[in-house]
Design an enzyme around this catalytic site. Structure first.
Site, short mmCIF file in Angstrom:
data_model
loop_
_atom_site.label_atom_id
_atom_site.label_comp_id
_atom_site.label_asym_id
_atom_site.label_seq_id
_atom_site.Cartn_x
_atom_site.Cartn_y
_atom_site.Cartn_z
N SER A 95 0.84 -1.20 0.00
CA SER A 95 0.00 0.00 0.00
C SER A 95 0.87 1.25 0.00
CB SER A 95 -0.96 -0.05 1.19
OG SER A 95 -1.98 0.90 1.08
N ALA A 96 0.78 2.09 1.03
CA ALA A 96 1.64 3.27 1.09
C ALA A 96 3.10 2.88 1.01
CB ALA A 96 1.37 4.05 2.38
#
Length: 321
Positions: free
Chosen positions: A166-167
């Site tokens: 994700s991030a």
């Protein structure tokens, strides 16, 4: 490789075993109760012991704004403390606003074993207290540290990979580009789990999966605003949105794992298409029955386990030849 044209075609339902797990242990990334509450919900998720046999050590290294905590995992092949193995820098997910060394401890252990590599997990600064570019600067400082201190931790500094979910996948993509631009350290591979690289909510999956399980577009918008700080989100810099880089040539080979029921699905697919067009070897795998965050369910949900093993297999081949 999946394309934007076929990603949504005849998409199967969410994996039934995953649905049972989410029914038993509900989890949703929501900002309705504020930043402290969403951070605590992630910390409170029950987690099973994963590879407790590994040698693990916490350290603090110098960063641009003070000490950065890191956690080092040695694979079983390093048990004699003399072996030199490849190294993976791991950047945890959490929308740039949550997550830490503990929330992603199990995933890092799985990467160390699956890739047969030393894994260095980085506890970068979080927004909104520390908006962009704090996370990137901390990640870069850790990357440089690993390159300079590889022999000290039994790692081969000529075989470095970056990885993240994700991030963290976004951060890994940014670091791969920065290492290319600064011509050091050499990055051998990038493993990107459902990253956000384009920052383009006009992609079809943002509409198709707007109310998806785990992560919906409302949460994405809130996390993005917190991370961006004063940055204009209509025109984010490349170090925030690596998919907008004018030059994607000469980047390290990549594996991008996306999920069929994730608003970010088409973001990862688009980045894969752009990398391929620039001549970068890339594999994009769409886990069609999965949702955002499926790496965290590996070992519990068979489809998530299979998706993780596929990516780790690509990482292992890249690092060990």
């Amino acid at each position: 490789m999946p394309s934007l044209d076929n990603a949504a075609a005849e998409k199967p339902d969410v994996d039934p075993i995953l649905l049972k797990v989410l029914d038993a242990v509900p989890f949703r990334l929501s900002t309705d109760d504020g930043i402290d509450a969403v951070r605590q919900r992630l910390r409170d998720l029950p987690r099973r012991a994963v590879h407790p046999e590994l040698r693990v050590e916490d350290r603090a290294i110098n960063g641009p704004a003070g000490a950065i905590d890191i956690r080092i995992y040695w694979p079983p092949s390093s048990s004699d403390r003399t072996a030199v193995t490849p190294v993976v820098l791991y950047f945890h997910g959490g929308g740039f606003v949550m997550g830490d060394l503990d929330t992603h401890d199990g995933s890092c252990r799985q990467h160390a074993v699956g890739a047969d590599a030393v894994v260095v997990s980085v506890d970068y600064r979080l927004a909104p207290e520390h908006p962009y570019p704090a996370a990137i600067e901390d990640a870069w400082a850790a990357t440089v540290w690993v390159a300079e201190h590889g022999p000290e931790i039994g790692a081969d500094s000529t075989r470095i990979a970056v990885a993240g979910d994700s991030a963290g996948g976004t951060i890994a993509a940014v670091i791969a580009q920065r290492a290319r631009d600064e011509k050091a350290p050499p990055i051998a591979f990038q493993l990107l789990w459902y990253p956000s690289t384009m920052w383009d909510q006009s992609l079809p999956s943002f509409t198709e999966n707007a109310t998806a399980l785990i992560l919906d577009t409302t949460a994405i918008a809130a996390f993005s605003r917190w991370y961006a700080g004063e940055i204009d989100l209509s025109n984010p810099p490349v170090a925030m949105a690596p998919g907008r880089a004018e030059n994607l040539a000469d980047l390290p080979p990549a594996y991008i794992g996306v999920a069929g029921h994730d608003p970010l699905r088409d973001d990862g697919i688009r980045y894969g298409e752009l990398l391929a067009a620039a001549g970068v070897p890339v594999e994009v795998h769409n886990a069609q029955t999965m949702v955002h965050g499926y790496v965290g369910y590996a070992g519990v949900v068979p489809a998530a386990t299979a998706a993780l093993e596929r990516g780790l297999g690509a990482l292992r081949v890249a690092l060990h030849g």
